[in-house]
Write a protein that holds these residues in place. Structure first.
Motif, PDB file in Angstrom:
ATOM      1  N   ILE A   6     -33.339  46.601 -70.401  1.00  0.00           N
ATOM      2  CA  ILE A   6     -33.692  46.065 -71.718  1.00  0.00           C
ATOM      3  C   ILE A   6     -32.725  44.937 -72.058  1.00  0.00           C
ATOM      4  CG2 ILE A   6     -33.814  46.576 -74.194  1.00  0.00           C
ATOM      5  CD1 ILE A   6     -34.555  49.472 -73.348  1.00  0.00           C
ATOM      6  N   VAL A   7     -33.274  43.844 -72.589  1.00  0.00           N
ATOM      7  CA  VAL A   7     -32.462  42.733 -73.081  1.00  0.00           C
ATOM      8  C   VAL A   7     -32.787  42.529 -74.556  1.00  0.00           C
ATOM      9  CG1 VAL A   7     -31.980  40.259 -72.920  1.00  0.00           C
ATOM     10  CG2 VAL A   7     -32.312  41.600 -70.827  1.00  0.00           C
ATOM     11  N   LEU A   8     -31.731  42.471 -75.355  1.00  0.00           N
ATOM     12  CA  LEU A   8     -31.841  42.245 -76.802  1.00  0.00           C
ATOM     13  C   LEU A   8     -31.486  40.803 -77.089  1.00  0.00           C
ATOM     14  CD1 LEU A   8     -29.877  45.459 -77.796  1.00  0.00           C
ATOM     15  CD2 LEU A   8     -32.367  45.187 -77.708  1.00  0.00           C
ATOM     16  N   ILE A   9     -32.463  40.043 -77.588  1.00  0.00           N
ATOM     17  CA  ILE A   9     -32.276  38.616 -77.850  1.00  0.00           C
ATOM     18  C   ILE A   9     -32.307  38.397 -79.353  1.00  0.00           C
ATOM     19  CG2 ILE A   9     -33.160  36.294 -77.438  1.00  0.00           C
ATOM     20  CD1 ILE A   9     -34.719  37.626 -75.024  1.00  0.00           C
ATOM     21  N   SER A  10     -31.201  37.908 -79.877  1.00  0.00           N
ATOM     22  CA  SER A  10     -31.121  37.673 -81.317  1.00  0.00           C
ATOM     23  C   SER A  10     -30.401  36.367 -81.587  1.00  0.00           C
ATOM     24  CB  SER A  10     -30.369  38.817 -82.004  1.00  0.00           C
ATOM     25  OG  SER A  10     -30.199  38.531 -83.373  1.00  0.00           O
ATOM     26  N   HIS A  11     -30.717  35.766 -82.711  1.00  0.00           N
ATOM     27  CA  HIS A  11     -29.998  34.589 -83.165  1.00  0.00           C
ATOM     28  C   HIS A  11     -28.562  34.932 -83.538  1.00  0.00           C
ATOM     29  CE1 HIS A  11     -33.937  32.792 -83.230  1.00  0.00           C
ATOM     30  NE2 HIS A  11     -33.381  31.617 -83.499  1.00  0.00           N
ATOM     31  N   SER A  12     -28.309  36.181 -83.775  1.00  0.00           N
ATOM     32  CA  SER A  12     -26.978  36.649 -84.160  1.00  0.00           C
ATOM     33  C   SER A  12     -26.425  37.591 -83.099  1.00  0.00           C
ATOM     34  CB  SER A  12     -27.055  37.384 -85.503  1.00  0.00           C
ATOM     35  OG  SER A  12     -25.880  38.103 -85.747  1.00  0.00           O
ATOM     36  N   ALA A  13     -25.259  37.272 -82.568  1.00  0.00           N
ATOM     37  CA  ALA A  13     -24.614  38.165 -81.605  1.00  0.00           C
ATOM     38  C   ALA A  13     -24.348  39.525 -82.241  1.00  0.00           C
ATOM     39  CB  ALA A  13     -23.313  37.542 -81.105  1.00  0.00           C
ATOM     40  N   LYS A  14     -24.058  39.541 -83.539  1.00  0.00           N
ATOM     41  CA  LYS A  14     -23.777  40.800 -84.225  1.00  0.00           C
ATOM     42  C   LYS A  14     -25.012  41.693 -84.300  1.00  0.00           C
ATOM     43  CE  LYS A  14     -19.930  39.114 -86.982  1.00  0.00           C
ATOM     44  NZ  LYS A  14     -19.424  38.858 -88.335  1.00  0.00           N
ATOM     45  N   ILE A  15     -26.177  41.096 -84.520  1.00  0.00           N
ATOM     46  CA  ILE A  15     -27.414  41.885 -84.551  1.00  0.00           C
ATOM     47  C   ILE A  15     -27.685  42.475 -83.171  1.00  0.00           C
ATOM     48  CG2 ILE A  15     -29.945  41.741 -84.747  1.00  0.00           C
ATOM     49  CD1 ILE A  15     -29.481  39.800 -87.100  1.00  0.00           C
ATOM     50  N   ALA A  16     -27.561  41.667 -82.128  1.00  0.00           N
ATOM     51  CA  ALA A  16     -27.804  42.152 -80.773  1.00  0.00           C
ATOM     52  C   ALA A  16     -26.814  43.263 -80.413  1.00  0.00           C
ATOM     53  CB  ALA A  16     -27.710  40.992 -79.775  1.00  0.00           C
ATOM     54  N   GLU A  17     -25.542  43.055 -80.706  1.00  0.00           N
ATOM     55  CA  GLU A  17     -24.522  44.058 -80.383  1.00  0.00           C
ATOM     56  C   GLU A  17     -24.696  45.326 -81.223  1.00  0.00           C
ATOM     57  OE1 GLU A  17     -22.341  44.260 -77.933  1.00  0.00           O
ATOM     58  OE2 GLU A  17     -22.995  42.324 -77.153  1.00  0.00           O
ATOM     59  N   GLY A  18     -25.074  45.166 -82.492  1.00  0.00           N
ATOM     60  CA  GLY A  18     -25.308  46.329 -83.350  1.00  0.00           C
ATOM     61  C   GLY A  18     -26.479  47.166 -82.873  1.00  0.00           C
ATOM     62  N   THR A  19     -27.530  46.499 -82.424  1.00  0.00           N
ATOM     63  CA  THR A  19     -28.688  47.211 -81.884  1.00  0.00           C
ATOM     64  C   THR A  19     -28.301  47.942 -80.604  1.00  0.00           C
ATOM     65  OG1 THR A  19     -30.171  45.569 -82.868  1.00  0.00           O
ATOM     66  CG2 THR A  19     -31.090  46.961 -81.132  1.00  0.00           C
ATOM     67  N   LYS A  20     -27.524  47.289 -79.768  1.00  0.00           N
ATOM     68  CA  LYS A  20     -27.042  47.926 -78.540  1.00  0.00           C
ATOM     69  C   LYS A  20     -26.197  49.156 -78.872  1.00  0.00           C
ATOM     70  CE  LYS A  20     -24.499  46.986 -74.278  1.00  0.00           C
ATOM     71  NZ  LYS A  20     -23.836  45.939 -73.478  1.00  0.00           N
ATOM     72  N   GLU A  21     -25.328  49.027 -79.851  1.00  0.00           N
ATOM     73  CA  GLU A  21     -24.480  50.154 -80.260  1.00  0.00           C
ATOM     74  C   GLU A  21     -25.321  51.340 -80.726  1.00  0.00           C
ATOM     75  OE1 GLU A  21     -20.868  51.139 -83.426  1.00  0.00           O
ATOM     76  OE2 GLU A  21     -21.884  49.199 -83.510  1.00  0.00           O
ATOM     77  N   LEU A  22     -26.369  51.054 -81.497  1.00  0.00           N
ATOM     78  CA  LEU A  22     -27.263  52.103 -81.982  1.00  0.00           C
ATOM     79  C   LEU A  22     -27.935  52.827 -80.805  1.00  0.00           C
ATOM     80  CD1 LEU A  22     -28.750  53.406 -84.455  1.00  0.00           C
ATOM     81  CD2 LEU A  22     -30.489  51.639 -84.108  1.00  0.00           C
ATOM     82  N   ILE A  23     -28.466  52.060 -79.871  1.00  0.00           N
ATOM     83  CA  ILE A  23     -29.156  52.645 -78.716  1.00  0.00           C
ATOM     84  C   ILE A  23     -28.186  53.453 -77.861  1.00  0.00           C
ATOM     85  CG2 ILE A  23     -30.323  52.087 -76.544  1.00  0.00           C
ATOM     86  CD1 ILE A  23     -31.623  49.708 -78.089  1.00  0.00           C
ATOM     87  N   ARG A  24     -26.988  52.953 -77.680  1.00  0.00           N
ATOM     88  CA  ARG A  24     -25.995  53.643 -76.852  1.00  0.00           C
ATOM     89  C   ARG A  24     -25.575  54.999 -77.426  1.00  0.00           C
ATOM     90  NH1 ARG A  24     -27.002  52.151 -72.236  1.00  0.00           N
ATOM     91  NH2 ARG A  24     -26.165  50.195 -71.465  1.00  0.00           N
ATOM     92  N   GLN A  25     -25.844  55.236 -78.692  1.00  0.00           N
ATOM     93  CA  GLN A  25     -25.545  56.539 -79.270  1.00  0.00           C
ATOM     94  C   GLN A  25     -26.383  57.641 -78.634  1.00  0.00           C
ATOM     95  OE1 GLN A  25     -23.090  57.256 -81.664  1.00  0.00           O
ATOM     96  NE2 GLN A  25     -22.536  55.171 -81.071  1.00  0.00           N
ATOM     97  N   VAL A  26     -27.571  57.290 -78.130  1.00  0.00           N
ATOM     98  CA  VAL A  26     -28.467  58.301 -77.546  1.00  0.00           C
ATOM     99  C   VAL A  26     -28.805  58.044 -76.077  1.00  0.00           C
ATOM    100  CG1 VAL A  26     -29.502  59.011 -79.723  1.00  0.00           C
ATOM    101  CG2 VAL A  26     -30.516  57.139 -78.432  1.00  0.00           C
ATOM    102  N   MET A  27     -28.728  56.812 -75.624  1.00  0.00           N
ATOM    103  CA  MET A  27     -29.097  56.469 -74.246  1.00  0.00           C
ATOM    104  C   MET A  27     -27.937  55.719 -73.597  1.00  0.00           C
ATOM    105  SD  MET A  27     -32.024  57.891 -74.221  1.00  0.00           S
ATOM    106  CE  MET A  27     -32.294  57.576 -72.513  1.00  0.00           C
ATOM    107  N   LYS A  28     -27.190  56.417 -72.781  1.00  0.00           N
ATOM    108  CA  LYS A  28     -25.979  55.826 -72.208  1.00  0.00           C
ATOM    109  C   LYS A  28     -26.182  55.222 -70.823  1.00  0.00           C
ATOM    110  CE  LYS A  28     -22.898  58.636 -74.967  1.00  0.00           C
ATOM    111  NZ  LYS A  28     -23.091  57.879 -76.142  1.00  0.00           N
ATOM    112  N   ASP A  29     -27.201  55.642 -70.094  1.00  0.00           N
ATOM    113  CA  ASP A  29     -27.334  55.264 -68.689  1.00  0.00           C
ATOM    114  C   ASP A  29     -28.239  54.071 -68.406  1.00  0.00           C
ATOM    115  OD1 ASP A  29     -25.638  57.330 -67.988  1.00  0.00           O
ATOM    116  OD2 ASP A  29     -27.283  58.756 -67.745  1.00  0.00           O
ATOM    117  N   ILE A  30     -29.099  53.715 -69.319  1.00  0.00           N
ATOM    118  CA  ILE A  30     -30.048  52.642 -69.018  1.00  0.00           C
ATOM    119  C   ILE A  30     -29.346  51.281 -69.036  1.00  0.00           C
ATOM    120  CG2 ILE A  30     -32.007  53.938 -69.957  1.00  0.00           C
ATOM    121  CD1 ILE A  30     -31.780  51.766 -72.304  1.00  0.00           C
TER     122      ILE A  30
END
Length: 127
Positions: A6-30
């Motif tokens: 999965i690639v998260l593309i956002s105009h804001s690095a903070k939005i992309a990183e925040g979304t990644k952080e949220l997902i990593r709370q439940v899915m660590k291996d993908i």
């Protein structure tokens, strides 16, 4: 085990990183990569960042791209063309919710088409 990336593309690095952080709370291996902001770390998107994220996220099972705004979509489409691969798909779904669904589906070991279809079924209004 390999997973759909999965690639998260956002105009804001903070939005992309925040979304990644949220997902990593439940899915660590993908494989989950971000392409947020421009090459100068300003608001915007970068084809180079998107292309690099695609390469990093691809473990051989394909990659789904999620984006936030229209010009991010255009740059994602260009990155897909440059990649010259048939296992990279742009998804028409909300970046946070859609990528979360994709992460869960990918984590179950599903194939690219099945993960993509699960996301699209979850957000029929985006078709």
């Amino acid at each position: 085990m390999s997973y759909v990336g999965i690639v998260l593309i956002s105009h804001s690095a903070k939005i992309a990183e925040g979304t990644k952080e949220l997902i990593r709370q439940v899915m660590k291996d993908i494989p989950l990569e971000t392409a947020g902001g421009t090459d100068e770390n300003e608001i915007g998107t970068s084809i180079e960042k998107i292309s690099a994220a695609i390469d990093q996220a691809n473990q051989g099972m394909g990659v789904l791209l999620f984006y936030d705004l229209g010009s991010a979509k255009m740059n994602a489409e260009m990155a897909i063309e440059l990649a010259e691969r048939d296992d990279v798909k742009l998804v028409e779904a909300p970046i946070v919710e859609g990528s979360y669904v994709a992460a869960v589906e990918s984590g179950m070991g599903k194939q690219l088409a099945d993960v993509y279809d699960a996301v699209i079924r979850s957000f029929p209004e985006k078709k």
